[in-house]
Structure formats: structure tokens, C-alpha cells
Design an enzyme around this catalytic site. Structure first.
Site: not given
Ligand SMILES: [Zn+2]
Length: 301
Positions: A60, A62, A64-65, A140, A210, A268
Site C-alpha cells: 500500500h 503509506h 513506511d512501505h 486498512h 497492514d 510492523h
Molecule cells: Zn499503513
């Protein structure tokens, strides 16, 4: 199959907390799964050969990914890569990566092929003779997929003693591996099961990050050999999990139990926790075996 964790923390990168990225080695493939900030440094640290990565799967959008993706693509160009790179991820990923390159006057000397995902149902997104990759639709704050990696059933194994005893010509070996019955030198039909043994059992790996607690993924990941599931929080912070669409360790363990996964790896983690062993203890009350992801940790599947 071998899984190497490059990073397994959420939110902000820190000296000892790297964001989500993993390398899955499966049937001669080296798949990169998510690409948080700093992933290319982690790839170097754990000696993953860059040019073996031909497929990248992004769960996805976001940061941090996937904030490490533009850096990695840029480095591939500087390393004069010429092999195609396939990137699977949510719709919009191509736009953001291409805009960064366009505004920087950058380019690639290899083919950059985006496979943008929009389906809310599980779908087959990659397949060849040896492996297949399916999406695992997650719930999510933005459109998110996990990924299920499965080995395909291989060829049957020749039982050479039986083959020699039955006078089978070498020309039939190929057919035997494919499961066919064959005729021996005397013209008699011999059953495949008398000449071969079953192929090596196949393995599977599910990456789920997530997501909020979501039982609807259970049928997709049923009987998986290794389940990586996010557990951002401990139960004592359960009130934070639902609004941010994340899970607790206990919830992740409940999914593993329902799916009858053979092994659970948690990851995570919120950077608020110092003692990650608490995640393991919490999950173990519901399901075993449980392990904790950590940068550099390798799991054999
Ligand atoms: Zn996320």
C-alpha cells in the site's frame, strides 16, 4: 523457500528500527516485498544481489512501505541495470514514481513495468512454471493488499530401481515425470504409480501488512506454511488498533489459529515498544509457534 526480513517496524525509521521490507527467495526468484525507506541499505547489509530482484510487490501507499522505492529504482539505473523490473502495487504507484523521475530529469535504462492493482477480491497477479502470487485483500486506511506466494506442484520423481526392473526406455522418462503411464520393452502398459514417487510437497508464504483484524482473509491463507502478520500494538493499546486499522499481537495470533498456519511471524511493531518479546508472549497464549521479525532474521519455509 527462504524469507529474509530487512525491516519490520512501522512509522518512522530509527537507527535500530527499519521499516517494512522483506526478500523472499522462491524457486530461483528473488522477490522484494514492500520497500520502506532505507531498503537498499538493508539489501546491501544482508548481501542480497540487486540484479536478482526482478519483481517488487508493494502492499500500500503509506510511506513506511514504499518510500524506499524511488531510491532503489534510481540506484538500479546508476548500477546500469538492463533487466526488466516489474512492480506490483496499488493504482497511483506508477504516477508517483514517474513524477519523481520526471521532475528530477531522471530515467531508467531498463524497462520499468507497473502492474497496478485495484481489485477488492483476491486475484492471481503473477504466475510461471514454478510459482504463483495471489493478492490478499486487506482492510486498512488506504487500499491495501497482502500477498500469497505459492510453489507449484513439481514433476513426479523417477524411481530408478522400478524403471530398470520394468525395462522402461529412457525416451519415456519425460512422460513419467508428467504422470503418464508408459509401455515397457515387452509392450506391456506399466502404471505411473509403480515407476514414480510423489513430487516434493509445495510450500507457501503469506505476507499480511497492514490490516485491521479481518477474518475474511482466513480462507485465502488457509494452511499456509508461514504467515507474516502485522501486530502493530499489544492488547493494552487495543483502543489504538481499530481507529488506525491495525492489529494487536493477540488478534494476529487468532488469524493464524483460524487459518491453521504452520508458523506465525509477527512484525510492523510500533516504535513505542522496547521489549518486543511481549508480542511473542501475548500471541503464544492463542497460537504457537510464534516468532518475532527482526532485521536480518532469516526464516526457512
Ligand atoms: Zn499503513
Amino acid at each position: 523457500m527462504q524469507l529474509t526480513i530487512l525491516g519490520c517496524h512501522s512509522a518512522t525509521p530509527r537507527i535500530s528500527a527499519h521499516q517494512t521490507a522483506q526478500v523472499l527467495e522462491i524457486k530461483n526468484h528473488v522477490f522484494l516485498i514492500d520497500c520502506g525507506e532505507g531498503t537498499q541499505v538493508q539489501l546491501r547489509k544482508y548481501k542480497v544481489k540487486f540484479n536478482r530482484i526482478k519483481h517488487i510487490f508493494i502492499s500500500h501507499l503509506h510511506g513506511d512501505h514504499y518510500f524506499g522505492l524511488i531510491g532503489l529504482v534510481s540506484t538500479f539505473r546508476l548500477l546500469t541495470r538492463d533487466t526488466d523490473l516489474h512492480i506490483y502495487g496499488p493504482k497511483g504507484l506508477e504516477e508517483v514514481i514517474m513524477l519523481q523521475m520526471k521532475l528530477g530529469g531522471s530515467w531508467t535504462n531498463f524497462k520499468l513495468i507497473f502492474h497496478e492493482l485495484t481489485s477488492k477480491e483476491s486475484e492471481l497477479i503473477y504466475e510461471d512454471d514454478t510459482v504463483e502470487v495471489h493478492t490478499i485483500p486487506l482492510k486498512h486506511r488506504v487500499y491495501t493488499n497482502g500477498f500469497l506466494f505459492k510453489e507449484k506442484v513439481g514433476e513426479r520423481k523417477l524411481d530408478m530401481n522400478a524403471i530398470l526392473n520394468n525395462d522402461i526406455d529412457v525416451a519415456y522418462y519425460r512422460k513419467l515425470k508428467q504422470g503418464a503411464d508408459v509401455i515397457n520393452e515387452a509392450g506391456v502398459l506399466v502404471k505411473n504409480e509403480d515407476l514414480t514417487t510423489d513430487p516434493t510437497p509445495t510450500k507457501s508464504y503469506a505476507f499480511c501488512s497492514d490490516t485491521v483484524y479481518n477474518e475474511s482473509i482466513v480462507p485465502i491463507i488457509k494452511d499456509v506454511d508461514l504467515l507474516y502478520h502485522e501486530s502493530t500494538f499489544l492488547e493494552k493499546h487495543e483502543k489504538n488498533a481499530f481507529p488506525t486499522k491495525h492489529c494487536t499481537a493477540k488478534q494476529a495470533a487468532s488469524i493464524a489459529k483460524q487459518a491453521q498456519a504452520k508458523q506465525l511471524v509477527l512484525g510492523h511493531f510500533s516504535t513505542r515498544y522496547d521489549d518486543l518479546n511481549e508480542f511473542k508472549c501475548e500471541a503464544q497464549e492463542v497460537y504457537q509457534p510464534v516468532d518475532i521479525a527482526a532485521a536480518g532474521k532469516v526464516f526457512q519455509i
